[in-house]
Design a protein around this motif. Structure first.
Motif, mmCIF file in Angstrom:
data_model
loop_
_atom_site.group_PDB
_atom_site.id
_atom_site.type_symbol
_atom_site.label_atom_id
_atom_site.label_comp_id
_atom_site.label_asym_id
_atom_site.label_seq_id
_atom_site.Cartn_x
_atom_site.Cartn_y
_atom_site.Cartn_z
ATOM 1 N N LYS A 193 0.823 -1.156 0.088
ATOM 2 C CA LYS A 193 -0.114 -0.001 0.038
ATOM 3 C C LYS A 193 1.036 1.261 -0.095
ATOM 4 C CE LYS A 193 -3.758 -2.335 2.665
ATOM 5 N NZ LYS A 193 -4.820 -2.212 3.769
ATOM 6 N N PHE A 194 0.616 1.897 -1.022
ATOM 7 C CA PHE A 194 1.618 3.054 -1.211
ATOM 8 C C PHE A 194 2.151 4.015 -0.167
ATOM 9 C CE2 PHE A 194 2.836 7.282 -3.648
ATOM 10 C CZ PHE A 194 4.430 6.859 -3.783
ATOM 11 N N HIS A 195 1.063 4.577 0.444
ATOM 12 C CA HIS A 195 1.114 5.542 1.632
ATOM 13 C C HIS A 195 1.725 4.602 3.020
ATOM 14 C CE1 HIS A 195 -1.894 8.960 0.602
ATOM 15 N NE2 HIS A 195 -0.906 8.571 -0.293
ATOM 16 N N GLU A 196 1.282 3.303 3.034
ATOM 17 C CA GLU A 196 1.956 2.752 3.970
ATOM 18 C C GLU A 196 3.336 2.227 3.983
ATOM 19 O OE1 GLU A 196 1.153 -1.694 5.089
ATOM 20 O OE2 GLU A 196 -0.391 -0.707 5.950
ATOM 21 N N TRP A 197 3.917 2.092 2.519
ATOM 22 C CA TRP A 197 5.159 1.631 2.304
ATOM 23 C C TRP A 197 6.119 3.110 2.493
ATOM 24 C CZ3 TRP A 197 8.007 4.075 -1.845
ATOM 25 C CH2 TRP A 197 9.243 3.415 -2.134
ATOM 26 N N ILE A 198 5.406 4.220 2.171
ATOM 27 C CA ILE A 198 6.290 5.209 2.610
ATOM 28 C C ILE A 198 6.906 5.692 3.667
ATOM 29 C CG2 ILE A 198 6.247 7.940 2.369
ATOM 30 C CD1 ILE A 198 4.537 7.793 -0.148
ATOM 31 N N GLY A 199 5.766 5.459 4.563
ATOM 32 C CA GLY A 199 5.942 5.576 6.088
ATOM 33 C C GLY A 199 6.422 7.081 6.491
ATOM 34 N N ASN A 200 7.353 7.054 7.078
ATOM 35 C CA ASN A 200 7.944 8.284 7.677
ATOM 36 C C ASN A 200 9.045 8.859 6.807
ATOM 37 O OD1 ASN A 200 6.213 8.891 9.759
ATOM 38 N ND2 ASN A 200 7.469 7.603 10.995
ATOM 39 N N SER A 201 9.208 8.526 5.760
ATOM 40 C CA SER A 201 10.368 8.581 4.504
ATOM 41 C C SER A 201 9.883 9.531 3.543
ATOM 42 C CB SER A 201 10.893 7.365 3.946
ATOM 43 O OG SER A 201 11.465 6.472 5.007
ATOM 44 N N TRP A 202 10.864 10.122 2.729
ATOM 45 C CA TRP A 202 10.475 10.812 1.362
ATOM 46 C C TRP A 202 10.292 9.478 0.311
ATOM 47 C CZ3 TRP A 202 10.718 16.331 0.050
ATOM 48 C CH2 TRP A 202 10.576 16.989 1.480
ATOM 49 N N ALA A 203 9.719 9.630 -0.575
ATOM 50 C CA ALA A 203 9.443 8.908 -1.805
ATOM 51 C C ALA A 203 9.804 9.652 -3.086
ATOM 52 C CB ALA A 203 8.313 8.004 -1.742
ATOM 53 N N ILE A 204 10.402 8.801 -3.807
ATOM 54 C CA ILE A 204 10.397 9.059 -5.380
ATOM 55 C C ILE A 204 9.704 8.005 -6.280
ATOM 56 C CG2 ILE A 204 11.783 9.697 -7.425
ATOM 57 C CD1 ILE A 204 13.776 10.715 -5.638
ATOM 58 N N LEU A 205 8.593 8.245 -6.666
ATOM 59 C CA LEU A 205 7.887 7.231 -7.639
ATOM 60 C C LEU A 205 8.291 7.854 -9.259
ATOM 61 C CD1 LEU A 205 5.729 5.398 -8.287
ATOM 62 C CD2 LEU A 205 4.077 7.171 -8.270
ATOM 63 N N PHE A 206 8.761 6.864 -9.799
ATOM 64 C CA PHE A 206 9.207 7.295 -11.385
ATOM 65 C C PHE A 206 8.840 6.218 -12.277
ATOM 66 C CE2 PHE A 206 12.681 5.342 -9.248
ATOM 67 C CZ PHE A 206 13.486 4.399 -10.338
ATOM 68 N N SER A 207 8.394 6.777 -13.430
ATOM 69 C CA SER A 207 7.701 5.776 -14.377
ATOM 70 C C SER A 207 8.725 5.388 -15.581
ATOM 71 C CB SER A 207 6.606 6.211 -14.975
ATOM 72 O OG SER A 207 6.752 7.546 -15.711
ATOM 73 N N LYS A 245 20.807 8.186 2.310
ATOM 74 C CA LYS A 245 21.353 8.925 3.463
ATOM 75 C C LYS A 245 20.158 10.275 3.337
ATOM 76 C CE LYS A 245 24.838 11.556 0.679
ATOM 77 N NZ LYS A 245 26.302 11.707 0.799
ATOM 78 N N ARG A 246 19.505 10.299 2.527
ATOM 79 C CA ARG A 246 18.424 11.545 2.592
ATOM 80 C C ARG A 246 17.176 10.973 2.933
ATOM 81 N NH1 ARG A 246 22.314 12.654 -1.307
ATOM 82 N NH2 ARG A 246 22.893 14.821 -1.910
ATOM 83 N N ASN A 247 17.029 9.648 3.253
ATOM 84 C CA ASN A 247 15.851 9.118 3.825
ATOM 85 C C ASN A 247 14.684 9.131 2.795
ATOM 86 O OD1 ASN A 247 13.904 7.757 5.587
ATOM 87 N ND2 ASN A 247 13.160 9.751 6.297
ATOM 88 N N VAL A 248 15.262 8.585 1.552
ATOM 89 C CA VAL A 248 14.422 8.588 0.402
ATOM 90 C C VAL A 248 14.336 7.201 -0.041
ATOM 91 C CG1 VAL A 248 14.192 9.219 -2.120
ATOM 92 C CG2 VAL A 248 14.814 11.055 -0.493
ATOM 93 N N LYS A 249 13.060 6.830 -0.321
ATOM 94 C CA LYS A 249 12.644 5.277 -0.961
ATOM 95 C C LYS A 249 12.526 5.592 -2.434
ATOM 96 C CE LYS A 249 10.784 3.322 3.250
ATOM 97 N NZ LYS A 249 9.552 2.727 3.894
ATOM 98 N N LEU A 250 12.790 4.907 -3.190
ATOM 99 C CA LEU A 250 12.587 4.821 -4.616
ATOM 100 C C LEU A 250 11.595 3.662 -5.059
ATOM 101 C CD1 LEU A 250 15.835 5.564 -4.424
ATOM 102 C CD2 LEU A 250 15.223 6.534 -6.618
ATOM 103 N N ILE A 251 10.482 3.857 -5.925
ATOM 104 C CA ILE A 251 9.810 2.999 -6.394
ATOM 105 C C ILE A 251 9.668 3.133 -7.932
ATOM 106 C CG2 ILE A 251 7.730 4.060 -5.595
ATOM 107 C CD1 ILE A 251 6.569 1.275 -4.968
ATOM 108 N N GLY A 252 9.736 2.386 -8.764
ATOM 109 C CA GLY A 252 9.558 2.275 -10.203
ATOM 110 C C GLY A 252 8.347 1.716 -10.670
ATOM 111 N N ILE A 253 7.771 2.060 -11.660
ATOM 112 C CA ILE A 253 6.304 1.705 -12.256
ATOM 113 C C ILE A 253 6.818 1.429 -13.688
ATOM 114 C CG2 ILE A 253 5.538 3.890 -12.506
ATOM 115 C CD1 ILE A 253 2.840 2.464 -11.981
ATOM 116 N N SER A 254 6.445 0.412 -14.173
ATOM 117 C CA SER A 254 6.275 0.183 -15.737
ATOM 118 C C SER A 254 5.039 -0.685 -16.043
ATOM 119 C CB SER A 254 7.733 -0.386 -16.283
ATOM 120 O OG SER A 254 7.623 -1.977 -16.233
ATOM 121 N N ALA A 255 4.813 -0.952 -17.467
ATOM 122 C CA ALA A 255 3.900 -1.579 -17.732
ATOM 123 C C ALA A 255 3.935 -3.240 -18.001
ATOM 124 C CB ALA A 255 3.294 -0.976 -19.227
ATOM 125 N N ASN A 256 5.075 -3.422 -17.460
ATOM 126 C CA ASN A 256 5.516 -4.834 -17.632
ATOM 127 C C ASN A 256 4.846 -5.769 -16.373
ATOM 128 O OD1 ASN A 256 7.450 -3.487 -19.263
ATOM 129 N ND2 ASN A 256 7.389 -5.382 -20.064
#
Length: 228
Positions: A23-37, A62-73
């Protein structure tokens, strides 16, 4: 639906990923997040981008950033693609995409999430799958711990992203949240910043002892010492 804007709450969603269901918001938690397609797996520009993300994993962490990518596969393609990313990326430096450490990948074959975030390519007729469905453009969303969208950038499918610039903006946003400052053109972390317009001159002298008052009364700059 209307396009998402800065200051909007990032839409929540559930998805299957290389790290399991989230669940996106739950996954982010107290971090920053970058969602990129990504337009698609096993494509040349995307392969170079994911390799760069893997090599820069520590910079994001070290910037407390989580990354999550998205593609159509689908997930099966995502996992196979990692081998190619690691192999090609090794030409430029140690590359080891370890989902979910560097980034996790969302399977979005039905385009539901891509549609929710207005990521689909409506112009490039070549950026489509065998069924004629549009792939995504290269969209970036930076989301803060309050789940607020703080940055959006959209690149055409033909142009790889500049992750130095994305990190630069994250630095600016995070410092601006902690200190009453903004950042000038071409700024990089460690360089002088601008005192926020809401800070009165007398207060600026207290908050920023090294402040410089320029001829333009609205422009005040100062060094900002911050820990890495």
């Amino acid at each position: 639906m209307p396009s998402l804007r800065l200051g909007n709450i990032a839409p929540d969603f559930e998805a299957e990923t290389t790290a399991g269901p989230i669940k996106f918001h739950e996954w982010i938690g107290n971090s920053w997040a970058i969602l990129f397609s990504h337009p698609g797996d096993f494509t040349p520009v995307c392969t170079t981008e994911l390799g760069e993300v893997a090599r820069r994993a520590d910079d994001f962490a070290k910037r407390n950033v989580k990354l999550i990518g998205i593609s159509a596969n689908g997930l099966k393609d995502h996992n196979k693609w990692v081998e190619d990313i690691n192999d090609f990326g090794a030409k430029y430096g140690p590359t080891n995409v370890q989902f979910p450490i560097a980034c996790i990948a969302i399977a979005d074959e039905d385009r539901k999430i891509s549609t929710l975030y207005d990521m689909l390519d409506e112009q490039d007729a070549t950026n489509r799958d065998a069924k004629g469905l549009p792939f995504t453009i290269r969209t970036v969303f930076v989301v803060d711990p309050k789940k607020v969208i703080r940055l959006t950038i959209s690149y055409p499918a033909s142009t790889g992203r500049n992750f130095d610039e994305i990190l630069r903006v994250v630095d600016s946003l995070q410092l601006g949240d902690k200190h009453r400052i903004t950042t000038p053109v071409n700024w990089n972390k460690g360089e002088d910043v601008i005192v926020h317009p809401s800070v009165a001159n007398d207060e600026a002298k207290v908050l920023f002892p090294e402040v410089t008052f320029h001829k333009q009364p609205y422009l005040r700059t100062t060094p900002l010492k911050v820990s890495e």
